[in-house]
Scaffold this active site. Structure first.
Site, short mmCIF file in Angstrom:
data_model
loop_
_atom_site.label_atom_id
_atom_site.label_comp_id
_atom_site.label_asym_id
_atom_site.label_seq_id
_atom_site.Cartn_x
_atom_site.Cartn_y
_atom_site.Cartn_z
N THR A 1 12.79 21.27 57.43
CA THR A 1 13.51 22.38 58.07
C THR A 1 14.56 21.76 59.00
OG1 THR A 1 11.70 22.53 59.68
CG2 THR A 1 11.70 24.10 57.85
N LYS B 1 6.25 17.28 57.26
CA LYS B 1 7.48 17.73 57.91
C LYS B 1 7.10 18.18 59.31
CE LYS B 1 8.80 21.37 58.70
NZ LYS B 1 8.71 22.26 59.93
N THR C 1 3.87 21.76 64.72
CA THR C 1 4.50 22.56 63.67
C THR C 1 4.72 21.66 62.50
OG1 THR C 1 5.60 24.05 65.10
CG2 THR C 1 6.51 23.84 62.98
N GLU D 1 13.19 17.27 67.59
CA GLU D 1 14.45 17.97 67.81
C GLU D 1 15.11 17.51 69.11
OE1 GLU D 1 13.38 22.09 65.44
OE2 GLU D 1 13.30 22.05 67.63
N ASN E 1 17.36 24.91 69.43
CA ASN E 1 16.44 26.06 69.47
C ASN E 1 17.07 27.32 70.03
OD1 ASN E 1 13.57 25.17 68.59
ND2 ASN E 1 14.39 23.45 69.75
N SER F 1 20.14 31.90 63.82
CA SER F 1 21.49 32.36 63.49
C SER F 1 22.05 31.62 62.29
CB SER F 1 22.40 32.17 64.68
OG SER F 1 22.49 30.81 65.05
#
Length: 384
Positions: A146, A169, A180, A260, A379, A384
């Site tokens: 992702t 992942k 996650t 991230e 995040n 969007s």
């Protein structure tokens, strides 16, 4: 993924993602055994594929796992569960097995139904693309990404002739239970169901469950183990657990490195606690503290923030026996300044924080990352 004997994999672009990137993976266990085990999120809000996979794993058998990125299929009501069921049935029909033999995993945005026409046609494409080579494994690992920037795989061959492999992942929304993540581990060892379950839980407890990037627990966390028995070699329970732990630790490390917006790979180790549970609580508390994470992002060895976070944790702690060491430099001894902050060099990517409580023999380690501008940007625009 395909390093152990008896496994095939595939990754294809099914059209779930608007970008056209690969978004559907399939892992098939060709046997002769179909032993399986799974560990799932403890979040009360569980995605439909988690509920489906928990249900089918009651028999501790699996022939295949189908995974998609581009949509979590979480908070989608009864229709979402029907979609997970339909996906399993499609895979089962193509492979000549039962739907109860197929686990389903999804990752992506919560609250939206999957485009089922794309998912089901993607299953056909994945079945056609199945292969047992390294390229097929890489394709599967790529299709489940992702916000990951790179695919994550690991493998280990045991001297007695069996192998453990895996893919995963995970980049954000990482916190216990698991993080996650979607992880599929494979082995060609001969393993009894009870042994597989115990070994997987032992491995996840000290690896994936100690990865805590941002304190957010996902709706979709899934770690699966499939055992084909194709090597013909029986794995000793302790050796299987050790191998699974090694491969899982490798994958967890890759996830932390790809966190991230991460610019620092931070290891929080707590020793001298009243118990291992207390040590883990303190380590988690420090790992999740925003002031600690932002200080380390700025390469600031602010041990005061670490001491404050440790003292706020619901665990036994005596400030007069608290030591804090950052990258090998003892900055706080007995709850007071021991050296100048500037003596600790945080210019590199790796940051090692050691907190000694001086109370007992409990210890624990948690992996985390810093809190950067990149994390906020990633995040704040995820949907969007």
């Amino acid at each position: 993924m395909t390093a152990p004997l008896g496994f095939r994999a595939a990754g294809v672009a099914a059209g779930i993602k608007a970008s056209g990137a690969a978004d559907l993976a399939l892992v098939v266990n060709d046997g002769p055994s179909d032993t399986a085990a799974g560990v799932f999120t403890e979040n009360k809000v569980k995605a439909a594929p988690v509920l489906w996979s928990q249900q089918v794993l009651r028999q501790r058998r699996l022939r295949a796992v189908v995974l998609n990125s581009g949509g979590a299929n979480a908070c989608t009501g009864p229709e979402g569960f029907q979609d997970a069921h339909a996906t399993a049935e499609k895979v089962a029909e193509a492979l000549g097995v039962g739907a109860i033999d197929v686990a389903v995993c999804s990752t992506g945005l919560i609250g939206e139904r999957l485009p089922m026409a794309a998912v089901l046609s993607g299953v056909d494409g994945a079945v056609a693309a199945l292969g047992g080579d390294a390229g097929a494994g890489l394709a599967a690992a790529t299709a489940i990404m992702t916000t990951d920037t790179r695919p994550k795989q690991a493998a280990l061959r045991h001297p007695s002739g069996w192998t453990v492999g895996g893919m995963g992942k995970g980049s954000g929304m990482m916190a216990p239970s698991l993080a996650t993540m979607l992880v599929v581990l494979t082995t060609d060892a001969v393993v009894e169901p009870e042994t597989a379950d115990a070994a997987l839980r032992a491995a996840t407890r000290v690896t994936f469950d100690r990865l805590d990037i941002d304190g957010s627990m996902s709706t979709n966390d899934t770690v699966l183990l499939l055992a084909s028995g194709a090597s013909g070699v029986v794995a000793a329970p302790d050796e299987l657990a050790a191998a699974l732990t090694s491969v899982s630790a490798d994958l967890a490390g890759q996830m932390r490195a790809d966190a991230e917006g991460g610019t620092k790979e931070i290891t929080i180790t707590v020793t001298g606690a009243a118990s291992d549970a207390d040590a883990l609580t303190v380590a988690r508390w420090v790992a999740r503290d925003s002031l600690v994470k932002t200080a380390l992002f700025g390469s600031d060895p602010n041990w005061g923030r670490i001491a404050a976070a440790a003292g706020a944790a619901p665990a036994e702690l005596d400030p007069d026996t608290l030591d804090v060491t950052i990258n090998g430099v003892l900055l706080c001894r007995g709850g007071a300044k021991a050296a100048e902050r500037a003596e600790a060099d945080l210019s590199g990517r790796e940051v090692d924080v050691h907190i000694e409580l001086g109370i007992g023999g409990g210890s624990a380690t948690v992996l985390t990352s810093d809190l950067s501008h990149g994390y906020v940007e990633e995040n704040s625009a995820y949907s969007s």
